[in-house]
Design a protein around this motif. Structure first.
Motif, PDB file in Angstrom:
ATOM      1  N   TYR A  11     -28.220  19.938  13.103  1.00 43.52           N
ATOM      2  CA  TYR A  11     -26.860  20.078  12.564  1.00 43.52           C
ATOM      3  C   TYR A  11     -26.337  21.496  12.805  1.00 43.52           C
ATOM      4  CZ  TYR A  11     -22.980  19.609   9.229  1.00 43.52           C
ATOM      5  OH  TYR A  11     -21.739  19.582   8.638  1.00 43.52           O
ATOM      6  N   GLY A  12     -27.178  22.490  12.550  1.00 43.45           N
ATOM      7  CA  GLY A  12     -26.766  23.864  12.773  1.00 43.45           C
ATOM      8  C   GLY A  12     -26.470  24.152  14.233  1.00 43.45           C
ATOM      9  N   ALA A  13     -27.307  23.596  15.138  1.00 38.02           N
ATOM     10  CA  ALA A  13     -27.075  23.808  16.561  1.00 38.02           C
ATOM     11  C   ALA A  13     -25.821  23.092  17.043  1.00 38.02           C
ATOM     12  CB  ALA A  13     -28.295  23.324  17.350  1.00 38.02           C
ATOM     13  N   LEU A  14     -25.550  21.923  16.514  1.00 43.55           N
ATOM     14  CA  LEU A  14     -24.386  21.143  16.941  1.00 43.55           C
ATOM     15  C   LEU A  14     -23.075  21.787  16.513  1.00 43.55           C
ATOM     16  CD1 LEU A  14     -25.829  17.604  16.246  1.00 43.55           C
ATOM     17  CD2 LEU A  14     -24.831  18.318  18.421  1.00 43.55           C
ATOM     18  N   ARG A  15     -23.091  22.527  15.430  1.00 43.19           N
ATOM     19  CA  ARG A  15     -21.872  23.202  14.982  1.00 43.19           C
ATOM     20  C   ARG A  15     -21.429  24.279  15.970  1.00 43.19           C
ATOM     21  NH1 ARG A  15     -22.396  25.168   8.934  1.00 43.19           N
ATOM     22  NH2 ARG A  15     -20.248  25.790   9.414  1.00 43.19           N
ATOM     23  N   ALA A  53     -15.706   8.371  28.882  1.00 43.64           N
ATOM     24  CA  ALA A  53     -17.049   8.235  28.327  1.00 43.64           C
ATOM     25  C   ALA A  53     -16.979   7.779  26.878  1.00 43.64           C
ATOM     26  CB  ALA A  53     -17.793   9.563  28.426  1.00 43.64           C
ATOM     27  N   ASN A  54     -17.916   6.908  26.495  1.00 40.75           N
ATOM     28  CA  ASN A  54     -17.982   6.503  25.090  1.00 40.75           C
ATOM     29  C   ASN A  54     -18.844   7.489  24.310  1.00 40.75           C
ATOM     30  OD1 ASN A  54     -20.768   5.789  25.475  1.00 40.75           O
ATOM     31  ND2 ASN A  54     -20.132   3.787  26.262  1.00 40.75           N
ATOM     32  N   ARG A  55     -18.974   7.275  23.004  1.00 40.81           N
ATOM     33  CA  ARG A  55     -19.663   8.231  22.144  1.00 40.81           C
ATOM     34  C   ARG A  55     -21.137   8.396  22.535  1.00 40.81           C
ATOM     35  NH1 ARG A  55     -18.476  10.383  17.127  1.00 40.81           N
ATOM     36  NH2 ARG A  55     -16.346  10.116  17.865  1.00 40.81           N
ATOM     37  N   PHE A  56     -21.804   7.291  22.854  1.00 43.20           N
ATOM     38  CA  PHE A  56     -23.214   7.380  23.224  1.00 43.20           C
ATOM     39  C   PHE A  56     -23.386   8.136  24.540  1.00 43.20           C
ATOM     40  CE2 PHE A  56     -26.953   5.737  25.486  1.00 43.20           C
ATOM     41  CZ  PHE A  56     -27.943   6.058  24.572  1.00 43.20           C
ATOM     42  N   LYS A 114     -16.124  14.418   3.369  1.00 38.35           N
ATOM     43  CA  LYS A 114     -16.979  14.777   2.231  1.00 38.35           C
ATOM     44  C   LYS A 114     -18.261  13.963   2.232  1.00 38.35           C
ATOM     45  CE  LYS A 114     -13.268  16.318  -0.854  1.00 38.35           C
ATOM     46  NZ  LYS A 114     -12.606  16.129  -2.176  1.00 38.35           N
ATOM     47  N   LEU A 115     -18.196  12.704   2.700  1.00 37.11           N
ATOM     48  CA  LEU A 115     -19.380  11.857   2.729  1.00 37.11           C
ATOM     49  C   LEU A 115     -20.426  12.423   3.697  1.00 37.11           C
ATOM     50  CD1 LEU A 115     -20.899   9.298   1.944  1.00 37.11           C
ATOM     51  CD2 LEU A 115     -19.683   8.094   3.787  1.00 37.11           C
ATOM     52  N   SER A 116     -19.994  12.822   4.891  1.00 40.58           N
ATOM     53  CA  SER A 116     -20.946  13.362   5.859  1.00 40.58           C
ATOM     54  C   SER A 116     -21.546  14.678   5.359  1.00 40.58           C
ATOM     55  CB  SER A 116     -20.269  13.571   7.215  1.00 40.58           C
ATOM     56  OG  SER A 116     -19.215  14.509   7.107  1.00 40.58           O
ATOM     57  N   SER A 117     -20.730  15.500   4.717  1.00 38.84           N
ATOM     58  CA  SER A 117     -21.237  16.753   4.155  1.00 38.84           C
ATOM     59  C   SER A 117     -22.251  16.488   3.041  1.00 38.84           C
ATOM     60  CB  SER A 117     -20.085  17.595   3.615  1.00 38.84           C
ATOM     61  OG  SER A 117     -19.177  17.934   4.643  1.00 38.84           O
ATOM     62  N   SER A 118     -21.978  15.481   2.234  1.00 37.20           N
ATOM     63  CA  SER A 118     -22.896  15.130   1.153  1.00 37.20           C
ATOM     64  C   SER A 118     -24.224  14.616   1.707  1.00 37.20           C
ATOM     65  CB  SER A 118     -22.266  14.070   0.251  1.00 37.20           C
ATOM     66  OG  SER A 118     -21.069  14.542  -0.322  1.00 37.20           O
ATOM     67  N   ILE A 119     -24.152  13.790   2.746  1.00 33.96           N
ATOM     68  CA  ILE A 119     -25.375  13.274   3.368  1.00 33.96           C
ATOM     69  C   ILE A 119     -26.203  14.418   3.956  1.00 33.96           C
ATOM     70  CG2 ILE A 119     -26.290  11.835   5.236  1.00 33.96           C
ATOM     71  CD1 ILE A 119     -23.898   9.985   4.827  1.00 33.96           C
ATOM     72  N   TYR A 120     -25.534  15.373   4.590  1.00 34.15           N
ATOM     73  CA  TYR A 120     -26.247  16.522   5.167  1.00 34.15           C
ATOM     74  C   TYR A 120     -26.954  17.327   4.073  1.00 34.15           C
ATOM     75  CZ  TYR A 120     -26.940  21.243   6.884  1.00 34.15           C
ATOM     76  OH  TYR A 120     -27.478  22.461   7.175  1.00 34.15           O
ATOM     77  N   TYR A 150     -25.730  14.541  15.008  1.00 31.18           N
ATOM     78  CA  TYR A 150     -24.516  14.541  15.825  1.00 31.18           C
ATOM     79  C   TYR A 150     -23.385  13.802  15.111  1.00 31.18           C
ATOM     80  CZ  TYR A 150     -21.363  13.368  19.679  1.00 31.18           C
ATOM     81  OH  TYR A 150     -20.254  13.202  20.475  1.00 31.18           O
ATOM     82  N   ALA A 151     -23.708  12.647  14.544  1.00 33.22           N
ATOM     83  CA  ALA A 151     -22.696  11.884  13.811  1.00 33.22           C
ATOM     84  C   ALA A 151     -22.189  12.654  12.603  1.00 33.22           C
ATOM     85  CB  ALA A 151     -23.277  10.538  13.381  1.00 33.22           C
ATOM     86  N   LEU A 152     -23.096  13.319  11.877  1.00 38.72           N
ATOM     87  CA  LEU A 152     -22.695  14.081  10.695  1.00 38.72           C
ATOM     88  C   LEU A 152     -21.845  15.288  11.066  1.00 38.72           C
ATOM     89  CD1 LEU A 152     -26.026  14.025   8.643  1.00 38.72           C
ATOM     90  CD2 LEU A 152     -23.966  12.707   8.179  1.00 38.72           C
ATOM     91  N   SER A 153     -22.199  15.965  12.160  1.00 44.52           N
ATOM     92  CA  SER A 153     -21.468  17.174  12.542  1.00 44.52           C
ATOM     93  C   SER A 153     -20.078  16.871  13.090  1.00 44.52           C
ATOM     94  CB  SER A 153     -22.270  17.953  13.593  1.00 44.52           C
ATOM     95  OG  SER A 153     -22.370  17.212  14.802  1.00 44.52           O
TER      96      SER A 153
END
Length: 273
Positions: free
Chosen positions: A156-160, A175-178, A100-106, A92-95
Motif C-alpha cells: 500500500y505504501g509503495a503504491l501510493r 487496458a482493463n484493470r487487471f 472511507k471503506l478502503s481506508s478502514s480496511i487498510y 492495489y484495489a485499496l490504494s
C-alpha cells in the motif's frame, strides 16, 4: 573535522561490536556442529581438537532431508506465492479506491499486525479441524492470513508513490484493470515484492509452532519438525542437531544474500512513501 572523525570511528566501533554479537550464535552453531557429543558438553566455546565431519551425513540421513526439504520448499514457496498475489492485488484495489471503506480496511490490516498468533491459536486450530483443513493446504491458508497484514502495509505504501495517471493513460489505451496491474503496476513493485518474499520466507521456513499444530502425518513433516528427532526423552543429540541446523539454515541464507540488495529499498518504499 576531529569531532566528525571521532564520530565516524565511534559508529564503526559500535557496528563492529554489534556484528560480533550478532555472529556469535552462528559461531557456536558451526563450531559445535563439528565436535563430538562429549566435546560439546566439555567446553562449548572451545575450538574442537579434531574436526568431526561425520555429524553432517548422519544428520542429513536422520532428518530424511530430501523429503523434509521438499515439504519445506513446497509449503514456503506456495504460501509466499499466495501472499504476493493476494496482497499485491488487494493493496492495489485499496490504494486506488479513495473511500472511507478502503481506508478502514487498510487500517484493519495494519492493526492486525499487533495481534499475536498465540492469542488466536486454539480457536483457529479448532475451526480448521472442523472443516478438515489440518493439512498442508490448510497450513498455507493460515500463512496467507498471518502474512497478509505486513504485506498489504508494504504494498500500500509503495503504491501510493505510483501516480494514478499511469492507470488513466492505460485505460485510455484500452487496458482493463487487471491488465494495468499485471503489465504496468506490478513490475514497478519489484523491490517491495522481494521484501515481502524474503520476510515471509525466513518466517515460514523456520516456523515450528504452526506446522506442529497442523501437520500430523510423518511424510509431511518440514525441516523444523524433523529437527526434534534429535531430542528424545532420555537423550539429546546436540552434535547432530547442530549439524542439521547448519544444513537447514543454508538455503534461507543463500536466498537472503541473493535478494538483499532489494530489501532495504522495498521496506523504505512501503513504510515511508
Amino acid at each position: 573535522m576531529n569531532s566528525k572523525r571521532k564520530s565516524i570511528y565511534l559508529i564503526g566501533l559500535i557496528g563492529i561490536v554489534t556484528s560480533l554479537v550478532w555472529l556469535y550464535p552462528f559461531y557456536l552453531i558451526i563450531v559445535n556442529s563439528i565436535k563430538t557429543k562429549a566435546e560439546i558438553f566439555t567446553n562449548t566455546l572451545k575450538w574442537p581438537k579434531a574436526l568431526t565431519w561425520d555429524n553432517y551425513p548422519t544428520a542429513f540421513e536422520s532428518l530424511d532431508f530430501v523429503h523434509s526439504f521438499f515439504n519445506s520448499i513446497l509449503i514456503t514457496a506456495l504460501s509466499i506465492l499466495l501472499i504476493v498475489i493476494c496482497t499485491s492485488m488487494g493493496a492495489y484495489a485499496l490504494s486506488r479506491n479513495k473511500s472511507k471503506l478502503s481506508s478502514s480496511i487498510y487500517f484493519i490490516f495494519a492493526i492486525v499486525m499487533l495481534i499475536p498468533f498465540q492469542s488466536i491459536m486454539i480457536p483457529l486450530i479448532m475451526i480448521f479441524g472442523k472443516v478438515e483443513m489440518l493439512n498442508r493446504a490448510g497450513l498455507m491458508f493460515m500463512y496467507l492470513g498471518f502474512g497478509s497484514s505486513i504485506a498489504v502495509f508494504l504494498y500500500y505504501g509503495a503504491l501510493r508513490a505510483i501516480p494514478i495517471s499511469l492507470d488513466e493513460a492505460a485505460t485510455i489505451d484500452g487496458a482493463n484493470r487487471f491488465q494495468i496491474f499485471r503489465h504496468i503496476i506490478f513490475p514497478m513493485l519489484k523491490p517491495t515484492t522481494v521484501t515481502v518474499i524474503i520476510l515471509n520466507a525466513i518466517w515460514i521456513w523456520n516456523d515450528y509452532l504452526l506446522p506442529s499444530l497442523v501437520i500430523n502425518k510423518e511424510g509431511m513433516y518440514t525441516i523444523p519438525l524433523k529437527m526434534f528427532y534429535f531430542f528424545g526423552e532420555y537423550s539429546k543429540q546436540w552434535h547432530l542437531a547442530l549439524a542439521g541446523l547448519v544444513i537447514a539454515i543454508v538455503p534461507i541464507i543463500l536466498l537472503y544474500m541473493f535478494l538483499q540488495k532489494h530489501i532495504i529499498k522495498g521496506i523504505s518504499e512501503g513504510a515511508t512513501k
